[in-house]
Write an enzyme that holds these catalytic residues in place. Structure first.
Site, PDB file in Angstrom:
ATOM      1  N   LYS A 133      38.675  42.137  37.576  1.00  0.00           N
ATOM      2  CA  LYS A 133      38.700  42.253  36.119  1.00  0.00           C
ATOM      3  C   LYS A 133      40.123  42.121  35.588  1.00  0.00           C
ATOM      4  CE  LYS A 133      34.452  44.894  35.941  1.00  0.00           C
ATOM      5  NZ  LYS A 133      33.776  43.758  36.450  1.00  0.00           N
ATOM      6  N   CYS A 134      40.831  41.118  36.073  1.00  0.00           N
ATOM      7  CA  CYS A 134      42.244  40.920  35.773  1.00  0.00           C
ATOM      8  C   CYS A 134      42.428  39.550  35.120  1.00  0.00           C
ATOM      9  CB  CYS A 134      43.012  40.992  37.096  1.00  0.00           C
ATOM     10  SG  CYS A 134      44.752  40.572  37.019  1.00  0.00           S
ATOM     11  N   GLY A 135      43.469  39.400  34.346  1.00  0.00           N
ATOM     12  CA  GLY A 135      43.767  38.099  33.768  1.00  0.00           C
ATOM     13  C   GLY A 135      43.999  37.030  34.823  1.00  0.00           C
ATOM     14  N   PHE A 136      44.376  37.455  36.025  1.00  0.00           N
ATOM     15  CA  PHE A 136      44.624  36.510  37.120  1.00  0.00           C
ATOM     16  C   PHE A 136      43.381  36.268  37.984  1.00  0.00           C
ATOM     17  CE2 PHE A 136      48.910  38.313  36.324  1.00  0.00           C
ATOM     18  CZ  PHE A 136      49.546  37.136  35.941  1.00  0.00           C
ATOM     19  N   THR A 137      42.277  36.933  37.689  1.00  0.00           N
ATOM     20  CA  THR A 137      41.056  36.796  38.487  1.00  0.00           C
ATOM     21  C   THR A 137      40.627  35.340  38.688  1.00  0.00           C
ATOM     22  OG1 THR A 137      40.330  39.012  37.899  1.00  0.00           O
ATOM     23  CG2 THR A 137      38.635  37.512  38.686  1.00  0.00           C
TER      24      THR A 137
END
Length: 167
Positions: free
Chosen positions: A38-42
């Site tokens: 659930k990360c911007g980098f996912t």
């Protein structure tokens, strides 16, 4: 694990809580990534999987990516190990191993990550993982060859990985 001298000295846990002797990867080039769902980098899972497939196609089992889910950065990996596995497979078709959830910093940090950070400190000698999707490249000799920040796209790692495979 203060006496560890190479990547192969460690035995982290897989998604079922079973130890995985990294000695099984002796002689291979391994990219270690701390991941989160659930990360911007996912979306980097997509790039990692593409990189994994392309290099494996030419180099077979000489290359491996190991994902280590971590919930230490903004609570961005809240799910259970089973939920993490399902998410990676359903959303990104991930075929490389996703290990059990792991702490990468602090008192409960995995000995593997403590060693990786010591071997290849970050910017200005920083000995902590800064955020999700930080990447460590381990050479065939079990030594850390490179470290990249979360902002580094997986595709840009093809050359350093191929250079290590050719070494």
């Amino acid at each position: 694990m203060a006496s560890a001298t190479s990547f192969y000295d460690f035995k982290p846990l897989d998604k079922r809580g079973q130890t995985v002797p990294l000695a099984d990867y002796k002689g291979k080039v391994v990219l270690v990534v701390n991941t989160a769902s659930k990360c911007g980098f996912t979306p980097q899972y997509e790039g990692l999987e593409k990189l994994y497939k392309e290099i494996k196609e030419k180099h077979g089992d000489d290359f491996q990516i190991l994902g280590f889910p971590c919930n230490q950065f903004g609570g961005q990996e809240p799910g259970s190990d089973d939920e993490v596995q399902s998410f990676c497979q359903l959303n990104y078709g991930v075929t490389f191993p996703i290990m059990g959830k792991t702490d990468v910093n602090g008192d409960q940090a995995s000995p593997l990550f403590e060693w990786l950070k010591k071997e290849k400190p970050g910017l200005m000698g920083m000995k902590r993982v800064k955020w999700n999707f930080e990447k460590f490249l381990v050479g065939k000799d079990g030594a850390v060859k490179g470290r990249w920040a979360s902002t580094t796209k997986p595709e840009s790692l093809a050359k350093p990985i191929l250079d290590e495979l050719a070494a």
